[in-house]
Design a protein around this motif. Structure first.
Motif, PDB file in Angstrom:
ATOM      1  N   LEU A  78       0.837  -1.217   0.080  1.00 35.68           N
ATOM      2  CA  LEU A  78       0.032   0.054  -0.051  1.00 35.68           C
ATOM      3  C   LEU A  78       1.037   1.285   0.190  1.00 35.68           C
ATOM      4  O   LEU A  78       1.670   1.478   0.851  1.00 35.68           O
ATOM      5  CB  LEU A  78      -0.994   0.116   1.234  1.00 35.68           C
ATOM      6  CG  LEU A  78      -2.059  -0.703   1.200  1.00 35.68           C
ATOM      7  CD1 LEU A  78      -2.747  -0.750   2.688  1.00 35.68           C
ATOM      8  CD2 LEU A  78      -3.180  -0.574   0.160  1.00 35.68           C
ATOM      9  N   PRO A  79       0.709   2.019  -1.176  1.00 43.61           N
ATOM     10  CA  PRO A  79       1.295   3.548  -0.929  1.00 43.61           C
ATOM     11  C   PRO A  79       1.041   4.216   0.366  1.00 43.61           C
ATOM     12  O   PRO A  79      -0.065   4.141   0.870  1.00 43.61           O
ATOM     13  CB  PRO A  79       0.999   4.098  -2.268  1.00 43.61           C
ATOM     14  CG  PRO A  79       0.452   2.943  -2.966  1.00 43.61           C
ATOM     15  CD  PRO A  79       0.008   1.957  -2.057  1.00 43.61           C
ATOM     16  N   LEU A  80       1.705   5.032   0.851  1.00 45.17           N
ATOM     17  CA  LEU A  80       1.576   5.828   2.170  1.00 45.17           C
ATOM     18  C   LEU A  80       0.390   6.524   1.889  1.00 45.17           C
ATOM     19  O   LEU A  80       0.080   7.288   0.903  1.00 45.17           O
ATOM     20  CB  LEU A  80       2.662   6.608   2.433  1.00 45.17           C
ATOM     21  CG  LEU A  80       2.613   7.388   3.666  1.00 45.17           C
ATOM     22  CD1 LEU A  80       2.452   6.453   4.794  1.00 45.17           C
ATOM     23  CD2 LEU A  80       3.706   8.459   3.738  1.00 45.17           C
ATOM     24  N   GLY A  81      -0.734   6.389   2.889  1.00 44.28           N
ATOM     25  CA  GLY A  81      -1.766   6.946   2.917  1.00 44.28           C
ATOM     26  C   GLY A  81      -2.969   6.299   1.874  1.00 44.28           C
ATOM     27  O   GLY A  81      -4.051   7.036   1.914  1.00 44.28           O
ATOM     28  N   GLU A  82      -2.560   5.499   1.229  1.00 47.64           N
ATOM     29  CA  GLU A  82      -3.585   4.823   0.368  1.00 47.64           C
ATOM     30  C   GLU A  82      -4.258   3.643   1.208  1.00 47.64           C
ATOM     31  O   GLU A  82      -3.685   3.076   2.064  1.00 47.64           O
ATOM     32  CB  GLU A  82      -3.047   4.101  -0.900  1.00 47.64           C
ATOM     33  CG  GLU A  82      -2.499   5.207  -1.845  1.00 47.64           C
ATOM     34  CD  GLU A  82      -3.557   6.277  -2.744  1.00 47.64           C
ATOM     35  OE1 GLU A  82      -4.434   5.676  -2.769  1.00 47.64           O
ATOM     36  OE2 GLU A  82      -3.276   7.255  -2.742  1.00 47.64           O
ATOM     37  N   THR A  83      -5.542   3.265   0.756  1.00 48.85           N
ATOM     38  CA  THR A  83      -6.289   2.012   1.596  1.00 48.85           C
ATOM     39  C   THR A  83      -6.705   0.925   0.480  1.00 48.85           C
ATOM     40  O   THR A  83      -7.409  -0.156   0.882  1.00 48.85           O
ATOM     41  CB  THR A  83      -7.527   2.598   2.334  1.00 48.85           C
ATOM     42  OG1 THR A  83      -8.247   3.281   1.275  1.00 48.85           O
ATOM     43  CG2 THR A  83      -7.134   3.893   3.327  1.00 48.85           C
ATOM     44  N   ILE A  84      -6.490   1.199  -0.834  1.00 47.22           N
ATOM     45  CA  ILE A  84      -7.074   0.212  -1.803  1.00 47.22           C
ATOM     46  C   ILE A  84      -6.040  -0.430  -2.421  1.00 47.22           C
ATOM     47  O   ILE A  84      -5.072   0.008  -2.992  1.00 47.22           O
ATOM     48  CB  ILE A  84      -7.859   1.124  -2.634  1.00 47.22           C
ATOM     49  CG1 ILE A  84      -9.198   1.711  -1.876  1.00 47.22           C
ATOM     50  CG2 ILE A  84      -8.408   0.033  -3.922  1.00 47.22           C
ATOM     51  CD1 ILE A  84      -9.997   2.459  -2.822  1.00 47.22           C
ATOM     52  N   LEU A  85      -6.144  -1.716  -2.428  1.00 47.72           N
ATOM     53  CA  LEU A  85      -5.103  -2.681  -3.617  1.00 47.72           C
ATOM     54  C   LEU A  85      -5.786  -3.577  -4.313  1.00 47.72           C
ATOM     55  O   LEU A  85      -6.650  -4.291  -3.634  1.00 47.72           O
ATOM     56  CB  LEU A  85      -4.293  -3.279  -2.313  1.00 47.72           C
ATOM     57  CG  LEU A  85      -2.960  -3.828  -3.068  1.00 47.72           C
ATOM     58  CD1 LEU A  85      -2.122  -3.084  -3.691  1.00 47.72           C
ATOM     59  CD2 LEU A  85      -2.095  -4.670  -1.743  1.00 47.72           C
ATOM     60  N   ALA A  86      -5.664  -3.682  -5.561  1.00 49.34           N
ATOM     61  CA  ALA A  86      -6.288  -4.512  -6.584  1.00 49.34           C
ATOM     62  C   ALA A  86      -5.456  -6.130  -6.484  1.00 49.34           C
ATOM     63  O   ALA A  86      -4.333  -5.745  -6.307  1.00 49.34           O
ATOM     64  CB  ALA A  86      -5.885  -3.952  -8.013  1.00 49.34           C
ATOM     65  N   PHE A 106     -10.715  -5.280   6.703  1.00 47.67           N
ATOM     66  CA  PHE A 106     -10.724  -4.996   5.149  1.00 47.67           C
ATOM     67  C   PHE A 106     -11.796  -5.293   4.705  1.00 47.67           C
ATOM     68  O   PHE A 106     -12.591  -6.398   5.153  1.00 47.67           O
ATOM     69  CB  PHE A 106      -9.376  -5.382   4.713  1.00 47.67           C
ATOM     70  CG  PHE A 106      -9.067  -6.986   4.539  1.00 47.67           C
ATOM     71  CD1 PHE A 106      -9.286  -7.468   3.606  1.00 47.67           C
ATOM     72  CD2 PHE A 106      -8.766  -7.533   5.622  1.00 47.67           C
ATOM     73  CE1 PHE A 106      -9.048  -9.013   3.306  1.00 47.67           C
ATOM     74  CE2 PHE A 106      -8.565  -8.957   5.486  1.00 47.67           C
ATOM     75  CZ  PHE A 106      -8.711  -9.506   4.360  1.00 47.67           C
ATOM     76  N   SER A 107     -12.282  -4.969   3.459  1.00 48.09           N
ATOM     77  CA  SER A 107     -13.308  -5.306   2.676  1.00 48.09           C
ATOM     78  C   SER A 107     -12.853  -5.841   1.319  1.00 48.09           C
ATOM     79  O   SER A 107     -11.841  -5.275   0.673  1.00 48.09           O
ATOM     80  CB  SER A 107     -14.259  -4.409   2.341  1.00 48.09           C
ATOM     81  OG  SER A 107     -14.875  -3.942   3.649  1.00 48.09           O
ATOM     82  N   SER A 108     -13.216  -7.161   0.956  1.00 43.84           N
ATOM     83  CA  SER A 108     -12.822  -7.582  -0.498  1.00 43.84           C
ATOM     84  C   SER A 108     -13.958  -7.217  -1.328  1.00 43.84           C
ATOM     85  O   SER A 108     -15.034  -7.775  -1.249  1.00 43.84           O
ATOM     86  CB  SER A 108     -12.434  -9.021  -0.336  1.00 43.84           C
ATOM     87  OG  SER A 108     -11.923  -9.653  -1.461  1.00 43.84           O
TER      88      SER A 108
END
Length: 140
Positions: A78-86, A106-108
């Motif tokens: 996760l990039p700093l400050g990000e919350t979403i990852l594909a 977390f939510s998928s």
């Protein structure tokens, strides 16, 4: 799942209890309590996960083991400050995990594309990252 087990050869002889893994009690004790394939993440609060650990411990014989098979979330991606990852991007499926590193929830998110239409659903989870040990292979 129970009906599929029962349909298999020998499946009728395997005892099955349907219940909440954090609270359901069964006859024991056991030398091993095993949570398979990320099931601990389905308990979406710390309290429920702790209750599951306590319930597992109550079912173990002295010297018994509690084994949890679980993937460790790739939070370092996760990039700093990000919350979403594909985690999947194909022509027929998009999968995106949304992390809250403070609450460890977390939510998928899933979207499937077929025959000109799509369907989507969301699955809530909770991870517990502190104290996780990862084993690449069982010792010989």
């Amino acid at each position: 799942m129970v009906s599929r087990l029962r349909a298999k050869q020998g499946g009728a002889e395997i005892p099955v209890v349907v219940g909440d893994m954090a609270t359901t009690r069964v006859e024991g004790p056991f030398s091993l309590v095993y949570l398979a394939f990320n099931t601990i993440n389905n308990l979406t609060s710390q309290e429920a996960q702790v209750a599951c650990f306590l319930n597992a411990a109550a079912h173990l014989e002295p010297g018994g083991h509690f084994l949890i098979e679980v993937g460790v979330p790739p939070l370092q991606r996760l990039p700093l400050g990000e919350t979403i990852l594909a985690f999947d991007r194909s022509e027929t499926h998009w999968g995106i995990d949304e992390y809250d590193v403070v609450t460890q929830n977390f939510s998928s998110h899933h979207a499937w594309f077929r025959d000109g239409s799509y369907r989507q659903f969301l699955v809530p989870f909770r991870f517990a990252s502190s104290g996780i040990r990862s084993y690449g292979a069982w010792p010989a």
